[in-house]
Design a protein around this motif. Structure first.
Motif, PDB file in Angstrom:
ATOM      1  N   THR A 142       0.819  -1.199   0.000  1.00 32.52           N
ATOM      2  CA  THR A 142       0.000   0.000   0.000  1.00 32.52           C
ATOM      3  C   THR A 142       0.854   1.250   0.000  1.00 32.52           C
ATOM      4  O   THR A 142       0.359   2.341  -0.279  1.00 32.52           O
ATOM      5  N   SER A 143       2.167   1.127   0.271  1.00 34.19           N
ATOM      6  CA  SER A 143       3.029   2.295   0.207  1.00 34.19           C
ATOM      7  C   SER A 143       3.146   2.837  -1.211  1.00 34.19           C
ATOM      8  O   SER A 143       3.546   3.972  -1.416  1.00 34.19           O
ATOM      9  N   ALA A 144       2.778   2.003  -2.206  1.00 33.45           N
ATOM     10  CA  ALA A 144       2.827   2.481  -3.588  1.00 33.45           C
ATOM     11  C   ALA A 144       1.940   3.686  -3.784  1.00 33.45           C
ATOM     12  O   ALA A 144       2.191   4.525  -4.642  1.00 33.45           O
ATOM     13  N   ALA A 145       0.893   3.796  -2.997  1.00 31.22           N
ATOM     14  CA  ALA A 145      -0.046   4.890  -3.187  1.00 31.22           C
ATOM     15  C   ALA A 145       0.507   6.237  -2.764  1.00 31.22           C
ATOM     16  O   ALA A 145      -0.052   7.268  -3.089  1.00 31.22           O
ATOM     17  N   SER A 146       1.630   6.259  -1.996  1.00 28.43           N
ATOM     18  CA  SER A 146       2.166   7.538  -1.558  1.00 28.43           C
ATOM     19  C   SER A 146       3.649   7.678  -1.834  1.00 28.43           C
ATOM     20  O   SER A 146       4.294   8.573  -1.329  1.00 28.43           O
ATOM     21  N   ALA A 147       4.218   6.781  -2.642  1.00 28.42           N
ATOM     22  CA  ALA A 147       5.646   6.792  -2.884  1.00 28.42           C
ATOM     23  C   ALA A 147       6.058   8.046  -3.636  1.00 28.42           C
ATOM     24  O   ALA A 147       5.356   8.502  -4.533  1.00 28.42           O
ATOM     25  N   PRO A 148       7.229   8.652  -3.279  1.00 28.14           N
ATOM     26  CA  PRO A 148       7.634   9.886  -3.927  1.00 28.14           C
ATOM     27  C   PRO A 148       7.910   9.724  -5.411  1.00 28.14           C
ATOM     28  O   PRO A 148       7.756  10.670  -6.176  1.00 28.14           O
ATOM     29  N   GLY A 149       8.312   8.533  -5.852  1.00 33.80           N
ATOM     30  CA  GLY A 149       8.577   8.329  -7.265  1.00 33.80           C
ATOM     31  C   GLY A 149       7.342   8.484  -8.124  1.00 33.80           C
ATOM     32  O   GLY A 149       7.439   8.676  -9.334  1.00 33.80           O
ATOM     33  N   ALA A 150       6.161   8.406  -7.533  1.00 31.45           N
ATOM     34  CA  ALA A 150       4.923   8.567  -8.279  1.00 31.45           C
ATOM     35  C   ALA A 150       4.679  10.024  -8.670  1.00 31.45           C
ATOM     36  O   ALA A 150       3.811  10.305  -9.473  1.00 31.45           O
ATOM     37  N   ALA A 151       5.432  10.958  -8.083  1.00 28.55           N
ATOM     38  CA  ALA A 151       5.479  12.370  -8.499  1.00 28.55           C
ATOM     39  C   ALA A 151       4.253  13.181  -8.104  1.00 28.55           C
ATOM     40  O   ALA A 151       4.213  14.363  -8.344  1.00 28.55           O
ATOM     41  N   LEU A 152       3.266  12.591  -7.469  1.00 29.71           N
ATOM     42  CA  LEU A 152       2.112  13.324  -6.984  1.00 29.71           C
ATOM     43  C   LEU A 152       1.781  12.822  -5.574  1.00 29.71           C
ATOM     44  O   LEU A 152       1.951  11.626  -5.294  1.00 29.71           O
ATOM     45  N   PRO A 153       1.310  13.688  -4.703  1.00 23.98           N
ATOM     46  CA  PRO A 153       0.930  13.242  -3.356  1.00 23.98           C
ATOM     47  C   PRO A 153      -0.432  12.548  -3.370  1.00 23.98           C
ATOM     48  O   PRO A 153      -1.477  13.175  -3.213  1.00 23.98           O
ATOM     49  N   TRP A 154      -0.411  11.253  -3.620  1.00 17.20           N
ATOM     50  CA  TRP A 154      -1.654  10.505  -3.788  1.00 17.20           C
ATOM     51  C   TRP A 154      -2.506  10.561  -2.526  1.00 17.20           C
ATOM     52  O   TRP A 154      -2.011  10.479  -1.420  1.00 17.20           O
ATOM     53  N   GLY A 155      -3.796  10.670  -2.738  1.00 18.17           N
ATOM     54  CA  GLY A 155      -4.754  10.624  -1.647  1.00 18.17           C
ATOM     55  C   GLY A 155      -5.205  11.979  -1.154  1.00 18.17           C
ATOM     56  O   GLY A 155      -6.222  12.079  -0.472  1.00 18.17           O
ATOM     57  N   SER A 156      -4.446  13.040  -1.484  1.00 17.12           N
ATOM     58  CA  SER A 156      -4.821  14.358  -0.976  1.00 17.12           C
ATOM     59  C   SER A 156      -5.992  14.948  -1.738  1.00 17.12           C
ATOM     60  O   SER A 156      -6.804  15.690  -1.180  1.00 17.12           O
ATOM     61  N   ARG A 157      -6.071  14.644  -3.048  1.00 17.74           N
ATOM     62  CA  ARG A 157      -7.166  15.145  -3.870  1.00 17.74           C
ATOM     63  C   ARG A 157      -7.175  14.377  -5.183  1.00 17.74           C
ATOM     64  O   ARG A 157      -6.295  13.561  -5.447  1.00 17.74           O
ATOM     65  N   THR A 158      -8.172  14.659  -6.008  1.00 19.07           N
ATOM     66  CA  THR A 158      -8.254  14.064  -7.334  1.00 19.07           C
ATOM     67  C   THR A 158      -7.542  14.966  -8.337  1.00 19.07           C
ATOM     68  O   THR A 158      -7.722  16.188  -8.315  1.00 19.07           O
ATOM     69  N   TYR A 159      -6.753  14.363  -9.208  1.00 16.58           N
ATOM     70  CA  TYR A 159      -6.032  15.108 -10.241  1.00 16.58           C
ATOM     71  C   TYR A 159      -6.749  14.938 -11.582  1.00 16.58           C
ATOM     72  O   TYR A 159      -7.332  13.888 -11.856  1.00 16.58           O
ATOM     73  N   VAL A 160      -6.674  15.988 -12.395  1.00 20.02           N
ATOM     74  CA  VAL A 160      -7.336  15.968 -13.695  1.00 20.02           C
ATOM     75  C   VAL A 160      -6.277  16.050 -14.789  1.00 20.02           C
ATOM     76  O   VAL A 160      -5.436  16.953 -14.793  1.00 20.02           O
ATOM     77  N   MET A 161      -6.342  15.094 -15.706  1.00 19.96           N
ATOM     78  CA  MET A 161      -5.441  15.001 -16.854  1.00 19.96           C
ATOM     79  C   MET A 161      -6.215  15.417 -18.099  1.00 19.96           C
ATOM     80  O   MET A 161      -7.233  14.809 -18.436  1.00 19.96           O
ATOM     81  N   GLY A 162      -5.741  16.443 -18.780  1.00 14.53           N
ATOM     82  CA  GLY A 162      -6.391  16.899 -19.996  1.00 14.53           C
ATOM     83  C   GLY A 162      -5.880  16.154 -21.212  1.00 14.53           C
ATOM     84  O   GLY A 162      -4.669  15.970 -21.381  1.00 14.53           O
TER      85      GLY A 162
END
Length: 289
Positions: free
Chosen positions: A4-24
């Motif tokens: 479950t650490s994959a969801a917040s790992a720094p290599g993912a480049a976004l702070p997962w779980g804080s909000r929803t991100y939108v990709m255009g």
């Protein structure tokens, strides 16, 4: 199963779980299903990129190969000729510290390598490494986030491969197998983002079943990206044949996806979906800290 650490790992480049991100979505193609030919010139792509960023996009996903059902495949060189000029122009005009991340929608290793060398940040692979396994080595070398999408076949064969006993369970198992292949190629778990591939080798009922089962996929520990925008199954449910008239159906799918734990929404209509995401986030995501 992924940690479950994959969801917040720094290599993912976004702070997962804080909000929803939108990709255009910026299709640099003449034949994409809903906006083919609108942004296939670099100047038009830049205009669209600026509009999406003003509307709140966190990422821009540039694609030079249409992946709609029945699309004609072009060569890697043709794809590069579409992607690199637009990427370079948009980056030079829009890149800034803490600014947008640029994703390249490709299943070809040569395109991925050239785009990453030119400054792209993510690779979004609709084949999950099936079409060109060398792309996994490229992703491992660059250490970039990698959207690993579930699909079967290619643009011409996928509709005939939409055969499942339990679509959620089978998509989960096929994503896990693709994940094992990526990890064996040197991709780190924290680079991976799962996409269940709505519309890719799935019919309307299977897409709806996947939406009901998103939480089961999210429990594997990987960030989840969803691309429902203007898809055929929304048109089928709403009896709406015009892709660009499917905004409210898309927004409804996005709202449900956020409640199930989806982290990134890949859409054409950035402004309305940013508003949708912010409202649903305020309801379902407790403030951090």
């Amino acid at each position: 199963m992924a940690s479950t650490s994959a969801a917040s790992a720094p290599g993912a480049a976004l702070p997962w779980g804080s909000r929803t991100y939108v990709m255009g979505v910026i299709n640099l193609t003449p034949d994409s299903f809903s906006d083919g030919g609108r942004f296939d010139r670099p100047a038009d792509a830049l205009h669209q990129a600026r509009a999406m960023l003003r509307q709140g996009a966190d990422l821009l996903d540039l694609g030079g190969q249409s992946t709609r059902p029945g699309a004609m495949e072009i060569s890697a060189q043709q794809e590069l000729e579409r992607v690199l000029p637009a990427l370079e122009l948009i980056r030079s005009a829009c890149a800034e510290p803490g600014g947008p991340r640029f994703s390249i929608d490709t299943f070809r290793s040569a395109v991925a390598a050239a785009a990453l060398a030119a400054g792209a940040h993510w690779i979004n692979d609709v084949s999950g490494g099936r079409r060109d396994p060398a792309i996994l080595g490229v992703v491992a070398e660059f250490g970039c986030p990698y959207v690993l999408m579930h699909s079967r076949g290619d643009s011409r064969s996928m509709d005939g491969l939409a055969v499942y006993g339990d679509v959620v369970a089978e998509v989960r198992q096929e994503l896990l197998r693709a994940t094992d292949t990526a990890l064996a190629a040197g991709v780190r778990p924290d680079q991976l983002i799962w996409d269940p591939g709505l519309g890719f080798a799935k019919n309307t009922e299977q897409n709806l079943a996947l939406l009901r089962g998103l939480a089961e996929l999210r429990r594997e520990g990987f960030p989840l990206l969803l691309g429902p925008s203007r898809k055929r199954f929304i048109g089928a449910v709403l009896n709406e044949p015009r892709p660009r008239a499917r905004l409210w159906g898309t927004a409804a799918v996005c709202a449900q996806a956020i409640t199930a734990g989806t982290d990134v929404l890949r859409v054409h209509d950035v402004g309305p979906i940013v508003q949708t995401a912010r409202m649903i986030d305020a309801i379902v995501r407790p403030p951090l800290g």
